[in-house]
Every structure is written in C-alpha cells, then in structure tokens.
Design an enzyme around this catalytic site. Structure first.
Site, PDB file in Angstrom:
ATOM      1  CG  HIS A 185      -0.335   0.220   2.521  1.00 22.42           C
ATOM      2  ND1 HIS A 185       0.061  -0.564   3.490  1.00 22.42           N
ATOM      3  CD2 HIS A 185      -0.013   1.510   2.990  1.00 22.42           C
ATOM      4  CE1 HIS A 185       0.268   0.220   4.501  1.00 22.42           C
ATOM      5  NE2 HIS A 185       0.200   1.271   4.123  1.00 22.42           N
ATOM      6  CG  ASP A 254      -0.276  -3.654   2.917  1.00 25.68           C
ATOM      7  OD1 ASP A 254       0.571  -3.530   1.822  1.00 25.68           O
ATOM      8  OD2 ASP A 254      -0.542  -3.137   4.045  1.00 25.68           O
ATOM      9  CB  SER A 352       2.701   2.198   6.221  1.00 24.08           C
ATOM     10  OG  SER A 352       1.248   2.406   7.022  1.00 24.08           O
TER      11      SER A 352
END
Length: 406
Positions: A185, A254, A352
C-alpha cells in the site's frame, strides 16, 4: 556454560531419551566455518545435520568426537520453546551435507555463497548471520528514542510530491545489498494517486531528520560520536505482490519489494535484517511474544517524528484479533498477525511498511528477524484494545526469494 560442557549435557540427555533425527526442514542461520578443519558450512539445528547428530546418539563417544561437537557449535535458537537439545545450532560442513543428502532445499533457498570480503554481495543472496540482524547499540528496553546505532536496517521511503518537494511517507527494511522490504500500500493506494505522489528513493542510515550528519555526545565522557551521512538511493524497480488489491478493506498480501539502483555497502549504521527463511521461524505464530517496532511516524502530537523512535508491542492470538476487527467487516487470516493495543503505544501514519522485529540469541549475539510488515491499524492510532495489523513475513519468504535478482 562452556560449549563442551553444554554438549556433554546434551549427549547425556540424548542417550537417556533416545531422540532420533526428524525429517524437518532446515532453519539456516547463514554460512559459518567449522573451528577444527576450517571448512565452510551452514549454521543449522543439530538434528538437521546427521553427521553430527549421529555422534550424539553414540552410547560412548571418544574425546575426539566430543571435541568435534564442541568445536561445531554456532549458537542456540531461542525462537523455540522446546528443550535445549532441539535448540542447539551447529556448523554443518558443506561436504557432509552434500555427501549424506541432508539438504532440504534451504541451502538453495537462502542462497548463501562463499565470497571474499571485498566482493559485492549479489542482489539474490541473503546475508549470513553476523552480517544481518546485528546492531552495536545498547538497547534500552521500553525506551522511546532509539540509539544512534539502533536498528541499522531501517529505511525511509521518499516521495516526490506535486510541487517537486520530497517527503517521507512510509518505511521499509533493508534485507540484503539490493532490496528493501515494504508494504504494497506504500506503492499503490488512493492517497498516492489523489496527491500525485511518486516514489522516488530510499534513505538508509538515517536517525535524526533534522540533522546531517547525525551526532550524539556521550554523557559519561563527553565524547562526540557522529555517523556517516545518510544514503539516498533511487529505486530501479517496485515489486508489489500479485494478489494485493489496492485499497481493499482487508489489505491481504500487503507486502512489496524495492530493488535499488545500486548495491549497498554495509556499515555499522547500515546493515540488513535477517529474513525468516527456515521453517521453525517462518511458521512460528509468535503469540504472546514481545516485539520491537521502529520508525519516524506520527506521534501523540499529530506530527511525524524527526528522530527514529521505537516501541515494544505484544503479539495477539490471531482469533482474538479476528474477533475484534470482524465488527468492522474486516477479515484477517494466517498471513497476518496483530500486535499492540495499548494506549498511545502503536505504529501510526508514516510507519507503514516498516518492520515488526523479533530477536533471538545466536551464540553470544542478539540477532533480529523481520516477523511482520506494518500494514494498518485503528484510527486514531494507539487505541486501547485495538492492535495494529502486520503482514506475516514468514508466509511470504518464498515469494521474496523468487523475486530476488543478482
């Protein structure tokens, strides 16, 4: 306890309970060199090296055999909760593994090769123990601010924005001389498209974004220590997992890789983390384990941190986490793990793609493996009873290895 004494205890234990070698896959801790004959080998569980394991099953060993066992030790695997015998690691010589057919594919999977120190490490080779997962910092458990040397595999993903300014919006982990592990992502999302952000480069060797170079002054002797300048390396290729669906609610698969445009030279401030290549660690659920997370993400004041920060989070039972997120129609499976869930102790925006790290002891060294990739969590961050969700790296080791190129 000395190595010889430890192995004598193991010898006695094996004789008493009559353990036989199992047909489990090898967990390689990298290349090694046997003390006695200087032969190269792999550091693996003793049960995976019949040449040495058979000696342990002999009722009466010679002094030479006991010395061979002592010289062959290369550490203990503390990711296992089983008895001492099942945790011991030995340097199994390449010739003996080939001769006896003990290989299970791990040697090829980990791509450990012999090379001289001045040769560049190819991009499809994983670093051996001693060259991955090692840092020189004295860790402060429960601390917030990292040490200058701490977590030298941490990477920042740098994006070019619509006004041509550069900014950091995700993290990553250096896994070898050419590749950084991150989240899909961070490479494909509505937010990137909406703001027109383009991934530009990876920064390695960073600690404090507000200073260059990074320096600290030791309180004990007033000595000033400075790290080399950080490295900004452009990206040659972005590799998203083929099954990842951008902006999906569940964020399955992911995980992604970034191939750098040039090779990375390792220093005390830039080192790769170890990838969980062996079955024992890649299939471990780690429930109840305390793990480290680090990054430059948003803090309690709503702003990104200039300094690399760290937290310690506990891994949840998957079922408990599934029950928690099911109330929002979000489905988790075994390719994900959950950790955290304490007030203001959480990963957040900007973290992230960074690593969830588990440490084990190999010999006298603490060695770190990347267990998870930071994927998503509650908003706002740091809500009591709501853990963050991480992509379980062990489920994707084969995918990573298949993507590595020299």
């Amino acid at each position: 306890m000395s190595s010889l004494r430890l192995l004598l205890i193991l010898l006695g234990a094996l004789g008493a309970i009559g353990i036989t070698a199992g047909a489990t896959a090898q967990f390689s801790y990298g290349s090694c060199e046997a003390k006695g004959n200087k032969e190269r080998g792999l550091c693996i569980h003793i049960r995976d090296c019949p040449f040495l394991y058979e000696i342990l099953n002999i009722s009466q060993t010679t002094p030479e055999q006991r010395q061979l066992l002592s010289d062959s030790q290369c550490g203990l695997d503390n990711t296992r909760q089983s008895g001492l015998v099942q945790r011991i690691l030995v340097c199994c010589p390449d010739s003996k593994r080939r001769m006896q057919g003990t290989g299970t594919g791990t040697e090829n999977a980990t791509r450990v090769v012999n090379r001289s120190d001045d040769e560049p490490e190819p991009g499809n080779v994983l670093p051996s123990i001693g060259n991955c997962g090692i840092m020189f910092a004295n860790r402060i458990i429960g601390g917030i601010k990292t040490e200058l040397f701490e977590f030298p595999w941490m990477a920042l993903l740098q994006y070019k924005k619509a006004d041509n300014q550069l900014g950091f919006n995700c993290g990553g982990t250096l896994i070898n001389s050419r590749y950084v592990l991150t989240a899909s992502h961070c490479l494909a999302s509505n937010q990137l498209q909406m703001y027109g952000w383009q991934l530009h480069s990876v920064r390695l060797g960073e600690w404090d974004l507000s200073s260059a170079p990074d320096c600290i002054t030791e309180l004990s002797n007033k000595q000033r220590t400075c790290a080399p300048m950080h490295m900004d390396i452009e990206i040659e290729k972005s590799i998203l997992h083929e099954l990842y669906v951008p902006n999906s609610i569940d964020q399955m698969h992911d995980i992604a890789l970034l191939r750098l445009k040039r090779f990375v030279t390792y220093t005390e401030y830039v080192k790769p983390i170890c990838l969980p290549v062996g079955d024992d660690v890649r299939n471990h659920n780690f429930e109840g384990y305390a793990m480290d997370v680090a990054g430059w993400g948003v803090t309690e004041d709503g702003k990104p941190s200039n300094v690399k920060l760290k937290i310690t989070v506990d891994v949840w039972k998957l079922k408990n986490c599934q029950d928690k997120y099911r109330s929002y129609q979000m489905r988790l499976n075994s390719s994900q793990l959950c950790a955290g869930g304490k007030v203001n102790i959480d990963t957040c925006q900007g973290d992230s793609g960074g690593p969830l790290m588990v440490a084990t002891n190999v010999g006298m060294q603490e060695v770190f493996f990347v267990a998870g990739v930071t994927s998503y969590g509650p908003k706002p961050c740091g809500l009591q009873g709501w853990p963050g969700v991480y992509t379980r790296v062990g489920q994707y080791v084969n995918w990573v290895l298949d993507k590595l190129e020299a």
